[in-house]
Design a protein around this motif. Sequence first.
Motif, short mmCIF file in Angstrom:
data_model
loop_
_atom_site.label_atom_id
_atom_site.label_comp_id
_atom_site.label_asym_id
_atom_site.label_seq_id
_atom_site.Cartn_x
_atom_site.Cartn_y
_atom_site.Cartn_z
N LEU A 290 35.80 17.80 27.71
CA LEU A 290 35.91 19.12 27.07
C LEU A 290 37.09 19.10 26.11
O LEU A 290 38.23 18.93 26.54
CB LEU A 290 36.10 20.23 28.12
CG LEU A 290 34.94 20.48 29.08
CD1 LEU A 290 35.31 21.63 30.04
CD2 LEU A 290 33.66 20.81 28.32
N ASP A 291 36.81 19.27 24.84
CA ASP A 291 37.87 19.35 23.84
C ASP A 291 38.60 20.68 24.00
O ASP A 291 39.77 20.73 24.38
CB ASP A 291 37.26 19.20 22.45
CG ASP A 291 38.27 19.32 21.32
OD1 ASP A 291 39.48 19.47 21.61
OD2 ASP A 291 37.86 19.27 20.15
N ARG A 292 37.90 21.78 23.75
CA ARG A 292 38.51 23.10 23.90
C ARG A 292 38.55 23.51 25.37
O ARG A 292 37.82 22.97 26.21
CB ARG A 292 37.74 24.14 23.10
CG ARG A 292 37.80 23.92 21.60
CD ARG A 292 36.91 24.88 20.84
NE ARG A 292 37.01 24.66 19.41
CZ ARG A 292 36.31 23.74 18.75
NH1 ARG A 292 35.44 22.97 19.40
NH2 ARG A 292 36.47 23.57 17.46
N SER A 293 39.39 24.47 25.66
CA SER A 293 39.46 25.04 27.01
C SER A 293 38.36 26.08 27.17
O SER A 293 37.80 26.57 26.19
CB SER A 293 40.84 25.67 27.24
OG SER A 293 41.87 24.70 27.12
N VAL A 294 38.05 26.42 28.42
CA VAL A 294 37.05 27.43 28.74
C VAL A 294 37.69 28.50 29.58
O VAL A 294 38.28 28.21 30.63
CB VAL A 294 35.85 26.81 29.49
CG1 VAL A 294 34.81 27.89 29.81
CG2 VAL A 294 35.22 25.67 28.68
N LEU A 295 37.61 29.75 29.12
CA LEU A 295 38.12 30.89 29.87
C LEU A 295 36.94 31.63 30.48
O LEU A 295 36.08 32.16 29.76
CB LEU A 295 38.91 31.83 28.97
CG LEU A 295 39.39 33.13 29.66
CD1 LEU A 295 40.44 32.81 30.72
CD2 LEU A 295 39.94 34.13 28.65
N PHE A 296 36.88 31.65 31.81
CA PHE A 296 35.88 32.44 32.51
C PHE A 296 36.45 33.84 32.73
O PHE A 296 37.57 33.99 33.24
CB PHE A 296 35.54 31.80 33.86
CG PHE A 296 34.80 30.50 33.75
CD1 PHE A 296 33.42 30.47 33.75
CD2 PHE A 296 35.49 29.30 33.66
CE1 PHE A 296 32.72 29.27 33.65
CE2 PHE A 296 34.81 28.09 33.57
CZ PHE A 296 33.42 28.09 33.56
N LEU A 297 35.67 34.86 32.38
CA LEU A 297 36.13 36.24 32.47
C LEU A 297 35.06 37.10 33.12
O LEU A 297 33.95 37.23 32.58
CB LEU A 297 36.47 36.77 31.07
CG LEU A 297 36.86 38.24 30.94
CD1 LEU A 297 38.14 38.54 31.72
CD2 LEU A 297 37.04 38.61 29.46
N TRP A 298 35.38 37.67 34.29
CA TRP A 298 34.49 38.61 34.97
C TRP A 298 35.09 40.00 34.80
O TRP A 298 36.13 40.31 35.39
CB TRP A 298 34.37 38.26 36.45
CG TRP A 298 33.61 37.00 36.74
CD1 TRP A 298 32.29 36.90 37.04
CD2 TRP A 298 34.14 35.66 36.80
NE1 TRP A 298 31.96 35.58 37.28
CE2 TRP A 298 33.07 34.79 37.13
CE3 TRP A 298 35.41 35.10 36.60
CZ2 TRP A 298 33.23 33.42 37.26
CZ3 TRP A 298 35.57 33.74 36.73
CH2 TRP A 298 34.50 32.91 37.05
N THR A 299 34.47 40.84 33.99
CA THR A 299 35.08 42.12 33.65
C THR A 299 34.76 43.19 34.68
O THR A 299 33.75 43.14 35.38
CB THR A 299 34.60 42.60 32.27
OG1 THR A 299 33.18 42.78 32.30
CG2 THR A 299 34.99 41.62 31.18
N GLY A 300 35.64 44.19 34.73
CA GLY A 300 35.41 45.39 35.52
C GLY A 300 35.12 46.57 34.60
O GLY A 300 35.41 46.53 33.40
N ALA A 301 34.53 47.61 35.17
CA ALA A 301 34.29 48.88 34.48
C ALA A 301 33.41 48.75 33.24
O ALA A 301 33.48 49.61 32.36
CB ALA A 301 35.61 49.57 34.13
N GLU A 302 32.56 47.74 33.18
CA GLU A 302 31.57 47.68 32.10
C GLU A 302 30.65 48.88 32.18
O GLU A 302 30.28 49.47 31.16
CB GLU A 302 30.78 46.38 32.19
CG GLU A 302 29.80 46.14 31.04
CD GLU A 302 28.40 46.71 31.28
OE1 GLU A 302 27.58 46.65 30.35
OE2 GLU A 302 28.13 47.22 32.38
#
Length: 458
Positions: A290-302
């Motif tokens: 993986l060249d770039r990093s990966v940010l996993f984001l689980w949002t609230g209040a969608e």
Amino acid sequence: MATKVSDSPRPLPSIPPRTAVARDTQPPEAAKPAHAPPGWNADRFESTRAPRPLVCTVPTPPPTAPVEPAPEPEADTAAVDSDPMTHIAYLSSDALQGRDSPSAGLDAASAYVQQHVQKYGLVGPNTNNPDNPFEQRFDVYSFTGRPGARGEAGEHAHAPGAYGHALFDNGFYLDDAMPAETLALLNQKYEQAMSARGLPLAPPREGTQRGVEELRQLASASGQAVNTMALLPGSGPNKDEVIVVMAHLDHDGVDRRGNVLNGADDNASGSAVLMAAVPELAEAAKRGELDRSVLFLWTGAEEKGLVGSQYFVDHPIPGLGLEEIAGVINVDMVGRWDDQRLSVVDTDSRGQPNYFREVLAQANAQLADPFDRINQDINVFRDRQDGASFGRKGEDVLFMFEGLSNPNGGGDLIPEYHRPDDDIDLILRDNGGEKPRRIKDLMVNVIELAANRSAAEP
């Protein structure tokens, strides 16, 4: 914003095809079963594939406090963790009481996600919250009392236009650091809410609009919701850039009759797909792929009006601001119908394809069994999903979604949308769990290709 990549065609890195899933010979198309529920139709495509067994049990809700990283997972554990159905079973269980924002159920879901990502070595990136860098918490407010319960009969017309939320349409956040444009929008929301109820407006104390403290006194607070995040660092020359992969973790809680709205498809499915991708991507990162990093984001209040995603955009995590983001993938409602089609939004605000169109086509071709149909006719939803919070800032966004009935594109929302019967058994009935598994495989391909793309030339 990270250096953008030209939308003109350019070579993409290739990755080997994934191992095909063994499938039995397809039996003849079955007639409508005698026990079929109301609304059953052939477009549900009761699975003609031999489903992979669901080898999970619903665990006891984990503690809401941060957990220590577990030892390196064994291969059999990783196989279970890589199955989205494992996580859908937990996230859509009655124990989580519909994952409202805010609620103890959403906190338990967040703790479950945190336990999972730490097992695979992902790190908490939110240095603004040293007590728990996997979390970003924010207060949820409303101008009309606590945001109402869902699931009452007749509340939702099951048509395409009924999907999703406009920004802050049923709730919002307030804090002293909010940008001026967000504060201006909330002034408009306040005036609209009072006008709709026939109530007088409280005039600004000074100037032309109300300040944060004035709005706080005019609003009702319901508690804190949470965004949950984890970073998988890249190792290439573009490792300081990130691909954001997101899904909303919340749902609508309990309705006025006490029925739990488990939200198996909306959006335990998308949240689980992200979780299931973690083991495979963590292994790729260990191999330096993986060249770039990966940010996993689980949002609230969608479900309150894209609140968590807007809060994230308005309150950048150090090192993960808009200038570092090189693409956003949002996954919502990907559990239902048959497992050979998917709908996407891969265009900008002018309706022009962004770079994800090319990436998605190659990612699908690299599957051992590519999707037959990738429908691109749901642009009406572009601004009614969490990716819009990033799209309004100029980011390239891919929205992966499948809530519509027509296999060739369009149609109606699932009849169970925002109702108590959005449960895991309907995912199993429609496709035996193969749909979210195949979406996970496709999404892993997309992430790897996006993370390794060539940077745009100056």
